[in-house]
Design a protein around this motif. Structure first.
Motif, PDB file in Angstrom:
ATOM      1  N   VAL A 138     -38.569  50.270   3.122  1.00  0.00           N
ATOM      2  CA  VAL A 138     -38.597  51.630   3.694  1.00  0.00           C
ATOM      3  C   VAL A 138     -36.866  51.701   2.137  1.00  0.00           C
ATOM      4  CG1 VAL A 138     -36.818  53.810   3.901  1.00  0.00           C
ATOM      5  CG2 VAL A 138     -38.788  53.117   5.313  1.00  0.00           C
ATOM      6  N   ALA A 139     -36.004  50.029   2.137  1.00  0.00           N
ATOM      7  CA  ALA A 139     -34.961  50.062   1.124  1.00  0.00           C
ATOM      8  C   ALA A 139     -35.320  49.969   0.306  1.00  0.00           C
ATOM      9  CB  ALA A 139     -34.009  49.339   2.474  1.00  0.00           C
ATOM     10  N   THR A 140     -36.568  48.673  -0.247  1.00  0.00           N
ATOM     11  CA  THR A 140     -36.868  47.681  -0.783  1.00  0.00           C
ATOM     12  C   THR A 140     -36.700  48.485  -1.927  1.00  0.00           C
ATOM     13  OG1 THR A 140     -37.670  45.690  -1.540  1.00  0.00           O
ATOM     14  CG2 THR A 140     -39.601  47.633  -0.639  1.00  0.00           C
ATOM     15  N   GLU A 141     -36.533  48.340  -3.119  1.00  0.00           N
ATOM     16  CA  GLU A 141     -37.084  48.742  -4.411  1.00  0.00           C
ATOM     17  C   GLU A 141     -37.569  47.279  -5.612  1.00  0.00           C
ATOM     18  OE1 GLU A 141     -35.717  51.260  -5.319  1.00  0.00           O
ATOM     19  OE2 GLU A 141     -35.098  51.617  -3.465  1.00  0.00           O
ATOM     20  N   ASP A 142     -38.345  46.590  -4.740  1.00  0.00           N
ATOM     21  CA  ASP A 142     -38.936  45.546  -5.245  1.00  0.00           C
ATOM     22  C   ASP A 142     -40.561  45.891  -5.322  1.00  0.00           C
ATOM     23  OD1 ASP A 142     -40.481  43.514  -6.515  1.00  0.00           O
ATOM     24  OD2 ASP A 142     -39.211  42.072  -4.946  1.00  0.00           O
ATOM     25  N   PRO A 143     -40.668  46.472  -6.670  1.00  0.00           N
ATOM     26  CA  PRO A 143     -42.244  47.103  -6.473  1.00  0.00           C
ATOM     27  C   PRO A 143     -43.784  45.871  -5.823  1.00  0.00           C
ATOM     28  CG  PRO A 143     -41.709  46.957  -8.317  1.00  0.00           C
ATOM     29  CD  PRO A 143     -40.482  47.297  -7.075  1.00  0.00           C
ATOM     30  N   ASP A 144     -42.790  44.822  -6.173  1.00  0.00           N
ATOM     31  CA  ASP A 144     -43.571  43.222  -6.135  1.00  0.00           C
ATOM     32  C   ASP A 144     -43.903  42.666  -4.022  1.00  0.00           C
ATOM     33  OD1 ASP A 144     -44.415  43.133  -8.496  1.00  0.00           O
ATOM     34  OD2 ASP A 144     -43.020  41.728  -9.090  1.00  0.00           O
ATOM     35  N   VAL A 145     -42.658  44.260  -3.479  1.00  0.00           N
ATOM     36  CA  VAL A 145     -42.602  43.622  -2.120  1.00  0.00           C
ATOM     37  C   VAL A 145     -43.612  44.068  -1.629  1.00  0.00           C
ATOM     38  CG1 VAL A 145     -41.534  43.926  -0.345  1.00  0.00           C
ATOM     39  CG2 VAL A 145     -40.206  42.611  -1.787  1.00  0.00           C
ATOM     40  N   LEU A 146     -43.671  45.505  -2.195  1.00  0.00           N
ATOM     41  CA  LEU A 146     -44.709  47.162  -1.701  1.00  0.00           C
ATOM     42  C   LEU A 146     -45.870  46.737  -1.571  1.00  0.00           C
ATOM     43  CD1 LEU A 146     -42.467  50.037  -2.991  1.00  0.00           C
ATOM     44  CD2 LEU A 146     -42.825  49.216  -0.578  1.00  0.00           C
ATOM     45  N   ALA A 147     -46.426  46.074  -2.836  1.00  0.00           N
ATOM     46  CA  ALA A 147     -47.665  45.477  -3.100  1.00  0.00           C
ATOM     47  C   ALA A 147     -48.237  44.462  -2.362  1.00  0.00           C
ATOM     48  CB  ALA A 147     -47.940  45.216  -4.941  1.00  0.00           C
ATOM     49  N   GLY A 148     -47.217  43.692  -2.432  1.00  0.00           N
ATOM     50  CA  GLY A 148     -47.494  42.532  -1.468  1.00  0.00           C
ATOM     51  C   GLY A 148     -47.821  43.182   0.276  1.00  0.00           C
ATOM     52  N   VAL A 149     -47.529  44.004   0.699  1.00  0.00           N
ATOM     53  CA  VAL A 149     -48.352  44.664   1.981  1.00  0.00           C
ATOM     54  C   VAL A 149     -49.152  45.015   1.806  1.00  0.00           C
ATOM     55  CG1 VAL A 149     -48.008  46.628   3.569  1.00  0.00           C
ATOM     56  CG2 VAL A 149     -45.541  45.768   2.469  1.00  0.00           C
TER      57      VAL A 149
END
Length: 191
Positions: free
Chosen positions: A26-37
Motif C-alpha cells: 500500500v505504501a510503496t511508490e516504486d512501480p518495480d516493487v509492484l510489478a515484481g509481485v
C-alpha cells in the motif's frame, strides 16, 4: 485517495489480515516493487490484485495481464476493481480482451464487468461485442439476465444504430423490455 482505491485497500486489508506485506504494498511508490509481485511465484491473490490495481491506475502496462485475469474472476468485487483499473490503464489491448471475455459463452457468468468496461471505453469492439452477447442472452430461460440488462443499457448508452435490431428483439423479454425502450430512444432512427 481515489474512492475505488480506498474501497479496494479496505477489502484487501481484511483479506491479508493487515500484514506487513500488505502495508508495504500500500505504501510503496516504486512501480518495480509492484510489478515484481505480479511475476513472483507464491504471491497471494490479494497481493497480486493490489499491485495490479495500483499499476493500472498509474498507467503501467505491466499490469495488463493480471488485470484481465481479475476481470474474469468469480468474485464480483475483483472484477469491478479490475475493470476500473483497466479503464484507466490506457492499454490498446484492453477493448479486445474485454470483448473476448464478454462474448465467451463458457464464462458468461462473469461477463457483467467486461460488458460494463466495453461501454465505458466506447471502443470499436464495444458495440459488436455487446450485440453478440445480448443475442445469446435472448434465448428462452437464459439465467444471465443481469448480463443481458447490462448489454441493453450499454447499447443505449453507446447509441449506435447497429444495435436497433437486437434491442427490438429484447422488447419481447419482460425483464428487458423497459430498458430496451429507453435504449431504443437513444439509438438513431434509420433514414
Amino acid at each position: 485517495m481515489d474512492e475505488e482505491l480506498r474501497s479496494l485497500t479496505e477489502r484487501l486489508r481484511q483479506e491479508s489480515g493487515g500484514s506487513a506485506a500488505y502495508e508495504h504494498l500500500v505504501a510503496t511508490e516504486d512501480p518495480d516493487v509492484l510489478a515484481g509481485v505480479l511475476t513472483a511465484p507464491g504471491q497471494p491473490l490479494w497481493a497480486r490484485e493490489l499491485a495490479a490495481f495500483r499499476l493500472g491506475l498509474a498507467g503501467d502496462r505491466r499490469a495488463f495481464e493480471s488485470l484481465v485475469l481479475l476481470l474474469n474472476h468469480r468474485d464480483p468485487q475483483r472484477c469491478a476493481s479490475a475493470a476500473y483499473a483497466l479503464a484507466r490503464l490506457g492499454d490498446p489491448r484492453t477493448a479486445r480482451a474485454a470483448a473476448a471475455l464478454a462474448t465467451n459463452e463458457l464464462r458468461v457468468a462473469y461477463a457483467l464487468h467486461p460488458v460494463r468496461l466495453l461501454v465505458e471505453m466506447r471502443a470499436p469492439e464495444s458495440v459488436p461485442a455487446l450485440i453478440t452477447t445480448l443475442e445469446r442472452r435472448l434465448r428462452p430461460h437464459d439465467p444471465y439476465r443481469r448480463v443481458a440488462l447490462a448489454c441493453v443499457e450499454g447499447l443505449g448508452t453507446l447509441g449506435d444504430a447497429r444495435a436497433r435490431p437486437v434491442l427490438n428483439e429484447a422488447l419481447a423479454h419482460p425483464s428487458l423490455a423497459q430498458a430496451a425502450v429507453h435504449a431504443l430512444a437513444r439509438v438513431p432512427q434509420p433514414r
